[in-house]
Design an enzyme around this catalytic site. Structure first.
Site, short mmCIF file in Angstrom:
data_model
loop_
_atom_site.label_atom_id
_atom_site.label_comp_id
_atom_site.label_asym_id
_atom_site.label_seq_id
_atom_site.Cartn_x
_atom_site.Cartn_y
_atom_site.Cartn_z
N ASN A 16 0.81 -1.26 0.06
CA ASN A 16 -0.04 0.12 -0.02
C ASN A 16 0.95 1.18 -0.11
O ASN A 16 0.52 2.15 -0.74
CB ASN A 16 -1.01 0.06 1.18
CG ASN A 16 -2.36 -0.80 0.91
OD1 ASN A 16 -3.04 -0.50 0.05
ND2 ASN A 16 -2.39 -2.02 1.63
N LEU A 92 1.17 -2.03 12.40
CA LEU A 92 0.44 -3.04 13.36
C LEU A 92 0.42 -2.45 14.74
O LEU A 92 0.05 -3.42 15.78
CB LEU A 92 1.08 -4.56 13.21
CG LEU A 92 0.75 -5.13 11.73
CD1 LEU A 92 1.42 -6.55 11.69
CD2 LEU A 92 -0.66 -4.98 11.32
N LYS A 93 1.11 -1.54 15.09
CA LYS A 93 1.38 -1.20 16.48
C LYS A 93 0.09 -0.13 16.49
O LYS A 93 -0.35 0.68 15.57
CB LYS A 93 2.35 -0.55 16.92
CG LYS A 93 3.68 -1.40 16.65
CD LYS A 93 3.70 -2.10 18.05
CE LYS A 93 5.01 -3.08 18.27
NZ LYS A 93 5.19 -4.07 17.35
N ILE A 95 -1.20 3.53 17.59
CA ILE A 95 -0.76 5.03 17.66
C ILE A 95 -1.21 5.56 18.84
O ILE A 95 -2.29 5.42 19.32
CB ILE A 95 -1.43 5.65 16.51
CG1 ILE A 95 -1.11 5.20 15.14
CG2 ILE A 95 -1.06 6.99 16.52
CD1 ILE A 95 0.36 5.25 14.79
N ASN A 109 -6.28 4.98 8.34
CA ASN A 109 -5.77 3.63 8.36
C ASN A 109 -6.48 2.98 7.28
O ASN A 109 -7.72 3.28 6.71
CB ASN A 109 -6.19 2.99 9.77
CG ASN A 109 -5.51 1.59 9.67
OD1 ASN A 109 -4.61 1.11 9.21
ND2 ASN A 109 -6.59 0.85 10.45
N HIS A 111 -8.02 -1.13 6.35
CA HIS A 111 -8.16 -2.25 7.20
C HIS A 111 -8.77 -3.10 6.12
O HIS A 111 -9.81 -2.75 5.30
CB HIS A 111 -9.16 -2.12 8.27
CG HIS A 111 -9.36 -3.35 9.03
ND1 HIS A 111 -8.40 -3.64 9.99
CD2 HIS A 111 -10.28 -4.15 9.31
CE1 HIS A 111 -8.79 -4.75 10.66
NE2 HIS A 111 -9.86 -5.08 10.16
C1 GAR Z 1 -3.21 -4.56 4.25
O1 GAR Z 1 -4.05 -5.71 3.96
C2 GAR Z 1 -3.62 -3.84 5.38
O2 GAR Z 1 -5.12 -3.52 5.00
C3 GAR Z 1 -3.60 -4.75 6.63
O3 GAR Z 1 -2.24 -5.21 6.24
C4 GAR Z 1 -1.95 -5.09 4.70
C5 GAR Z 1 -0.52 -4.78 4.72
O4 GAR Z 1 -0.29 -5.06 3.36
N1 GAR Z 1 -3.68 -3.89 7.48
C6 GAR Z 1 -4.36 -4.33 8.70
O5 GAR Z 1 -4.69 -5.45 8.88
C7 GAR Z 1 -4.40 -2.98 9.98
N2 GAR Z 1 -5.30 -3.74 10.85
P1 GAR Z 1 0.94 -4.05 2.68
O6 GAR Z 1 2.12 -4.09 3.82
O7 GAR Z 1 1.43 -5.12 1.58
O8 GAR Z 1 0.59 -2.82 2.51
#
Ligand code: GAR
Length: 196
Positions: A16, A92-93, A95, A109, A111
């Protein structure tokens, strides 16, 4: 329009982050990503930042005895980067509340689920997709929301749905959702920065 500053937080692969950076390079979003903050020295996102000359800051709450030092460090970094928008991309931490309060409505964010489903502490990444498959849901998707003091509970800005197919595994579903994340996140960032 003045070019605005974005700071990204990421813990993992960083796809992302990459999608946002590419959109900024193509001027699809009116901003430059000035820095990446990561808690994980091995994050793919950090590698990408290095390869593309984006400042990196590695800072983890586990490096501090209590939250005061950690919050102070984040305040210093963010103070020097002056972000118009802080974008969490697979971070993943949690804020800290002080930072959330300081940058109210300026932290977003993404999700990988249709919040409020599968949101909250412990719900991230593949765990979400596995649960969606196990529960036999017929649709899933991704959500962009403002970050507040409570995990995944801030006001929703945008959502995209994807179908869950009968033969889906958590991996095939994750790939379908992630593809939509890469389209949705730059669009939301562009919208927010064009209206701020
Ligand atoms: C993504 O799918 C994002 O939505 C998720 O982690 C992945 C990161 O992928 N985020 C969460 O689960 C937050 N609670 P990336 O490192 O390839 O962007």
């Amino acid at each position: 329009m003045k070019t605005k500053n974005i700071v990204v937080f990421a813990s993992g692969t960083g796809s992302n982050f990459k999608a946002l950076h590419q959109a900024a390079l193509k001027r699809e979003i009116p901003a430059r990503i000035t820095a990446l903050i990561s808690d994980n020295p091995d994050a793919g996102a950090l590698r990408y930042a290095r390869e593309h000359g984006i400042r990196e800051h590695i800072v983890s709450p586990t490096d501090y005895e209590d939250s005061t030092g950690y919050v102070q460090k984040l305040r210093e970094i963010l103070g020097s980067e002056s972000p118009d928008l802080i974008v969490l991309a697979g971070y993943l931490k949690k804020i800290p509340n002080e930072i959330v309060d300081l940058y109210k409505r300026r932290i977003i964010n993404i999700h990988p689920a249709l919040l409020p489903k599968y949101g909250g502490k412990g719900w991230y990444g593949m765990r979400v997709h596995r649960a969606v498959i196990e529960n036999g849901d017929q649709e899933s998707g991704c959500t962009v929301h403002y970050v507040t003091r409570v995990y995944d509970e801030g006001p929703v800005i945008a959502q995209v749905k994807v179908p869950v197919r009968k033969d889906d595994t958590a991996e095939t579903l994750a790939a379908r959702v992630l593809k939509q994340e890469h389209l949705l996140y730059p669009k939301v960032v562009r919208f927010l920065l064009s209206h701020s």
